[in-house]
Design an enzyme around this catalytic site. Structure first.
Site, PDB file in Angstrom:
ATOM      1  N   SER A   7       0.837  -1.205   0.000  1.00  0.00           N
ATOM      2  CA  SER A   7       0.000   0.000   0.000  1.00  0.00           C
ATOM      3  C   SER A   7       0.869   1.251   0.000  1.00  0.00           C
ATOM      4  O   SER A   7       1.473   1.611   1.012  1.00  0.00           O
ATOM      5  CB  SER A   7      -0.921   0.005   1.223  1.00  0.00           C
ATOM      6  OG  SER A   7      -1.659   1.214   1.261  1.00  0.00           O
ATOM      7  N   HIS A  32      -0.932  -1.640  -4.034  1.00  0.00           N
ATOM      8  CA  HIS A  32      -2.280  -1.314  -3.555  1.00  0.00           C
ATOM      9  C   HIS A  32      -2.419   0.205  -3.546  1.00  0.00           C
ATOM     10  O   HIS A  32      -1.658   0.901  -2.874  1.00  0.00           O
ATOM     11  CB  HIS A  32      -2.482  -1.888  -2.152  1.00  0.00           C
ATOM     12  CG  HIS A  32      -3.893  -1.848  -1.677  1.00  0.00           C
ATOM     13  ND1 HIS A  32      -4.840  -2.771  -2.072  1.00  0.00           N
ATOM     14  CD2 HIS A  32      -4.529  -0.988  -0.837  1.00  0.00           C
ATOM     15  CE1 HIS A  32      -5.996  -2.492  -1.492  1.00  0.00           C
ATOM     16  NE2 HIS A  32      -5.829  -1.410  -0.743  1.00  0.00           N
ATOM     17  N   ASP A  34      -4.784   3.190  -2.744  1.00  0.00           N
ATOM     18  CA  ASP A  34      -5.976   3.607  -1.988  1.00  0.00           C
ATOM     19  C   ASP A  34      -6.499   4.947  -2.471  1.00  0.00           C
ATOM     20  O   ASP A  34      -5.774   5.951  -2.451  1.00  0.00           O
ATOM     21  CB  ASP A  34      -5.646   3.714  -0.494  1.00  0.00           C
ATOM     22  CG  ASP A  34      -5.531   2.357   0.164  1.00  0.00           C
ATOM     23  OD1 ASP A  34      -6.426   1.521  -0.033  1.00  0.00           O
ATOM     24  OD2 ASP A  34      -4.548   2.133   0.899  1.00  0.00           O
ATOM     25  N   MET A  36      -9.381   7.775  -1.739  1.00  0.00           N
ATOM     26  CA  MET A  36     -10.329   8.240  -0.730  1.00  0.00           C
ATOM     27  C   MET A  36     -10.858   9.613  -1.117  1.00  0.00           C
ATOM     28  O   MET A  36     -10.107  10.463  -1.582  1.00  0.00           O
ATOM     29  CB  MET A  36      -9.645   8.285   0.641  1.00  0.00           C
ATOM     30  CG  MET A  36      -9.191   6.918   1.122  1.00  0.00           C
ATOM     31  SD  MET A  36      -8.404   6.940   2.741  1.00  0.00           S
ATOM     32  CE  MET A  36      -6.751   7.452   2.298  1.00  0.00           C
ATOM     33  N   HIS A  66      -8.120   0.451  -4.882  1.00  0.00           N
ATOM     34  CA  HIS A  66      -9.134   0.302  -3.835  1.00  0.00           C
ATOM     35  C   HIS A  66      -9.909   1.611  -3.724  1.00  0.00           C
ATOM     36  O   HIS A  66      -9.404   2.601  -3.187  1.00  0.00           O
ATOM     37  CB  HIS A  66      -8.419  -0.040  -2.520  1.00  0.00           C
ATOM     38  CG  HIS A  66      -9.311  -0.216  -1.349  1.00  0.00           C
ATOM     39  ND1 HIS A  66      -8.831  -0.299  -0.057  1.00  0.00           N
ATOM     40  CD2 HIS A  66     -10.656  -0.317  -1.240  1.00  0.00           C
ATOM     41  CE1 HIS A  66      -9.820  -0.447   0.780  1.00  0.00           C
ATOM     42  NE2 HIS A  66     -10.951  -0.458   0.085  1.00  0.00           N
ATOM     43  N   MET A  68     -12.299   3.786  -2.083  1.00  0.00           N
ATOM     44  CA  MET A  68     -13.057   4.105  -0.865  1.00  0.00           C
ATOM     45  C   MET A  68     -13.791   5.414  -1.135  1.00  0.00           C
ATOM     46  O   MET A  68     -13.498   6.456  -0.529  1.00  0.00           O
ATOM     47  CB  MET A  68     -12.104   4.209   0.328  1.00  0.00           C
ATOM     48  CG  MET A  68     -11.504   2.871   0.715  1.00  0.00           C
ATOM     49  SD  MET A  68     -10.301   2.997   2.070  1.00  0.00           S
ATOM     50  CE  MET A  68      -8.821   3.376   1.121  1.00  0.00           C
ATOM     51  N   MET A 138     -11.785  -5.885   5.193  1.00  0.00           N
ATOM     52  CA  MET A 138     -11.043  -4.852   5.915  1.00  0.00           C
ATOM     53  C   MET A 138     -10.728  -5.300   7.339  1.00  0.00           C
ATOM     54  O   MET A 138     -11.604  -5.800   8.055  1.00  0.00           O
ATOM     55  CB  MET A 138     -11.837  -3.550   5.947  1.00  0.00           C
ATOM     56  CG  MET A 138     -12.033  -2.885   4.595  1.00  0.00           C
ATOM     57  SD  MET A 138     -10.483  -2.401   3.790  1.00  0.00           S
ATOM     58  CE  MET A 138      -9.843  -1.185   4.968  1.00  0.00           C
ATOM     59  N   ASP A 176      -6.912  -6.043   4.276  1.00  0.00           N
ATOM     60  CA  ASP A 176      -6.255  -4.737   4.302  1.00  0.00           C
ATOM     61  C   ASP A 176      -6.519  -4.061   5.637  1.00  0.00           C
ATOM     62  O   ASP A 176      -7.670  -3.976   6.079  1.00  0.00           O
ATOM     63  CB  ASP A 176      -6.819  -3.882   3.155  1.00  0.00           C
ATOM     64  CG  ASP A 176      -6.214  -2.494   3.079  1.00  0.00           C
ATOM     65  OD1 ASP A 176      -5.179  -2.251   3.725  1.00  0.00           O
ATOM     66  OD2 ASP A 176      -6.781  -1.646   2.358  1.00  0.00           O
TER      67      ASP A 176
END
Length: 217
Positions: A7, A32, A34, A36, A66, A68, A138, A176
């Site tokens: 990540s 990974h 992320d 957001m 990912h 979110m 998660m 994760d």
């Protein structure tokens, strides 16, 4: 055998391409990424333009995106064009539009993942297991790196794994949040084959040795 997905939220963002090259040189094949939005989760990270630059600079990695965010179907094409290989969205973001979101991601040509938060019963995603390439469980509440691993996580992974085995399905099961060598071993034993590590990997004295440890789980 498990695989590590590093990540980069925990990497040195001022030198992200070099960090990813160092990650690759440690034997890690997956990044990974992320995303957001400050709405679905109380934090903001980076978007598709950053992924596009990273893919151009380090093309020989698998990009595990990912989302979110509150509108995953709307933004999935942007991340696909930027270089995503997997695009994972949260059940909690679109509980009434899971089918639509899976179809939207599939249409981009990317592999599809579905994630659940610690407070969500794993059984709610069972109806879609046959449409998924990846299930992300998660281990912390999404939004911030460096949180402590929730002890119930391996049990939740095991529930997903058992249902997949029962139905003869084989999506990759990823975990994760709060994952390190110790908690990762618990998750691998429960059925996870992709372990996302951020602070544990980028803060390790010997990240190559950690990656090797993960491959032996």
């Amino acid at each position: 055998m498990s695989e590590l997905s590093a990540s980069v939220l925990s990497a040195d963002l001022s030198d992200l391409a070099a960090e990813c090259r160092r990650t690759r040189d440690c034997g890690v094949k997956m990044i990974h990424f992320d995303v957001m939005d400050g709405h679905f989760v109380p934090n903001i990270s980076y978007g598709a333009p950053v992924l596009k630059c990273l893919k151009k600079a380090v093309p020989d990695m698998v990009y595990d995106v990912h989302l979110m965010i509150s509108e995953p179907a709307r933004y999935a094409p942007d991340f696909a064009k930027a270089g995503a290989d997997y695009i994972t969205f949260h059940y909690e973001a679109v509980p009434d539009a899971v089918d639509k979101t899976i179809a939207a991601i599939r249409e981009t040509g990317c592999k599809v993942g579905l994630s659940i938060n610690p407070g969500t019963d794993p059984q709610v995603i069972f109806p879609w297991l046959d449409k998924l390439d990846l299930v992300l469980v998660m281990g912390v509440n999404p939004g911030f790196g460096g949180q402590s691993f929730m002890p119930a996580t391996p049990e939740r992974i095991a529930a997903v794994k058992a249902e997949c085995v029962r139905r003869g399905l084989s999506p990759r099961i990823e975990v994760d949040g709060g994952v390190n060598a110790q908690t990762g071993a618990l998750c691998a034993d429960a059925g996870a084959d992709l372990l996302v590590m951020g602070s544990a990997f980028y803060g390790a004295k010997d990240p190559a040795a950690l990656a090797e440890t993960v491959r032996g789980l």
